[in-house]
Motif scaffolding. Structure first.
Motif, PDB file in Angstrom:
ATOM      1  N   HIS A   1       0.836  -1.195   0.000  1.00  0.00           N
ATOM      2  CA  HIS A   1       0.000   0.000   0.000  1.00  0.00           C
ATOM      3  C   HIS A   1       0.877   1.255   0.000  1.00  0.00           C
ATOM      4  N   ARG A   2       0.782   2.047  -1.051  1.00  0.00           N
ATOM      5  CA  ARG A   2       1.622   3.251  -1.180  1.00  0.00           C
ATOM      6  C   ARG A   2       1.390   4.205   0.002  1.00  0.00           C
ATOM      7  N   GLY A   3       0.140   4.379   0.390  1.00  0.00           N
ATOM      8  CA  GLY A   3      -0.146   5.302   1.473  1.00  0.00           C
ATOM      9  C   GLY A   3       0.502   4.903   2.780  1.00  0.00           C
ATOM     10  N   ARG A   4       0.499   3.620   3.080  1.00  0.00           N
ATOM     11  CA  ARG A   4       1.148   3.185   4.319  1.00  0.00           C
ATOM     12  C   ARG A   4       2.655   3.365   4.224  1.00  0.00           C
ATOM     13  N   ASN A   5       3.233   3.167   3.046  1.00  0.00           N
ATOM     14  CA  ASN A   5       4.666   3.421   2.868  1.00  0.00           C
ATOM     15  C   ASN A   5       5.001   4.897   3.116  1.00  0.00           C
TER      16      ASN A   5
ATOM     17  N   ALA B   1      -4.936   4.981   4.830  1.00  0.00           N
ATOM     18  CA  ALA B   1      -4.180   4.227   3.828  1.00  0.00           C
ATOM     19  C   ALA B   1      -3.643   2.929   4.415  1.00  0.00           C
ATOM     20  N   GLY B   2      -3.700   1.880   3.614  1.00  0.00           N
ATOM     21  CA  GLY B   2      -3.215   0.576   4.040  1.00  0.00           C
ATOM     22  C   GLY B   2      -4.300  -0.361   4.495  1.00  0.00           C
ATOM     23  N   MET B   3      -5.465   0.190   4.868  1.00  0.00           N
ATOM     24  CA  MET B   3      -6.567  -0.657   5.304  1.00  0.00           C
ATOM     25  C   MET B   3      -7.311  -1.216   4.095  1.00  0.00           C
ATOM     26  N   PHE B   4      -7.937  -2.374   4.276  1.00  0.00           N
ATOM     27  CA  PHE B   4      -8.775  -2.933   3.221  1.00  0.00           C
ATOM     28  C   PHE B   4      -9.930  -1.974   2.934  1.00  0.00           C
TER      29      PHE B   4
END
Length: 340
Positions: free
Chosen positions: A86-90, A173-176
């Protein structure tokens, strides 16, 4: 066995491009997995943030210091990051590294080429110029110094914005299903009325959409338990359900339903089970969720779930449940009711 990308992450140290660890050095790490090769100095040096329960458990069993979320204001000598899908979590993790690594400390980032490491390196380079890079195992690793004098507002601007869904749900970001209600879950929600009873569990609850839908029928529910492997999603669910439960007891369990046994017994289980491990489809996850539901449902209890229409769960369902009925097919999904 660790991923090729994680092996590449440590290559600059192994090859002598970056200096070895100083005695007592502390490195903040995001996204890395348990690895028998990281014994000795590295094992002592790492403070790992891992919100995904299965990976967290493996790290803990291997003796690493691991937490699901960063707390406090401790500064670290350096930082490591293995890109997630997940780009947002990165982006969030990179901002956390800039916040927690001392000025001048080394930050090392690696990722599989298929996960967009090239574009991420260009994005990160606008904040801190990379000193160098190397490529191996279909992955790229690059490193930089944490800039001195970096304004706090510049770091804050890197964090991806949280998204409100339906005007009432917080997601990040990163969540389903970040930023929108999953179509399959919405389809399942249409079949909850008249089918919920007693003690209810939401398996793979995510940020709480299906649980919120269950709470629309409080006269039928005696309690509601949420189970979710993503710590951040579960914490979002905790906030999203605040004020919705009335007198119904609601509990939140950060748990891996595949490897950690449940003890409670339920009248109803609802779920939209995962079917991906990383980027690859893995129907064994959904089958494991179905088996977990069968073990914890009372005789006569009901499983209500949604899945992609093409996923072959029927044989597993028929082997574990007395009756199986497809309630609806549409939009590429199927909604199934199974009775114990």
């Amino acid at each position: 066995m660790t991923s090729p990308a994680q092996q590449t992450l440590f290559l600059p140290f192994e090859n002598g491009i970056l200096p070895p660890l100083d005695d007592g050095a502390r490195f903040l790490a995001f996204g890395i997995e348990a690895d028998a090769a990281l014994e000795g100095a590295w094992k002592e040096a790492l403070a790992i943030v891992q919100p995904f329960r299965p990976a967290y458990l493996k790290l803990g069993r291997a003796g690493f210091h691991v937490v699901p979320r960063l707390e406090g204001d401790v500064l670290f000598d350096g930082g490591l990051m293995l890109l997630a899908k997940h780009r947002g979590r990165n982006e969030q993790w990179f901002a956390d590294l800039l916040s927690r690594v001392a000025p001048g400390g080394t930050i090392v980032i690696c990722g599989d080429k298929k996960l967009g490491i090239g574009s991420f390196r260009k994005w990160a380079g606008k904040i801190a110029e990379a000193e160098d890079r190397l490529s191996k195992n279909h992955a790229v690793v690059f490193w930089m110094k944490r800039p001195a004098g970096l304004p706090g507002e510049a770091i804050e601007a890197l964090y991806p914005a949280a998204k409100r869904v339906d005007g009432r749900f917080h997601t990040a970001a990163g969540m389903f299903s970040h930023g929108e209600i999953d179509k399959g879950s919405a389809l399942l929600a249409r079949h909850l009325e008249g089918r919920l009873s007693g003690a209810v569990a939401d398996f793979g609850a995510g940020w709480g959409y299906l649980s919120a839908e269950c709470l629309k029928y409080p006269q039928k529910i005696t309690k509601l338990d949420l189970y979710e492997a993503d710590f951040e999603a579960l914490e979002a669910a905790r906030g999203n359900l605040s004020g919705l439960a009335g007198n119904i007891p609601v509990s939140f369990h950060w748990q891996d339903l595949v490897s950690e046994p449940l003890t409670a017994i339920y009248d109803t289980v609802v779920m939209n089970p995962p079917f991906h491990e990383g980027r690859a489809a893995d129907i064994s996850l959904g089958r494991a969720f179905i088996a977990a539901a069968a073990r914890r449902l009372k005789s006569g209890g009901r499983l209500l779930f949604v899945a992609n229409r093409q996923l072959p769960y029927e044989a597993t369902l028929k082997s574990l449940f007395r009756s199986v009925e497809t309630l609806e097919e549409g939009q590429g999904f199927k909604v199934v009711e199974a009775r114990r």
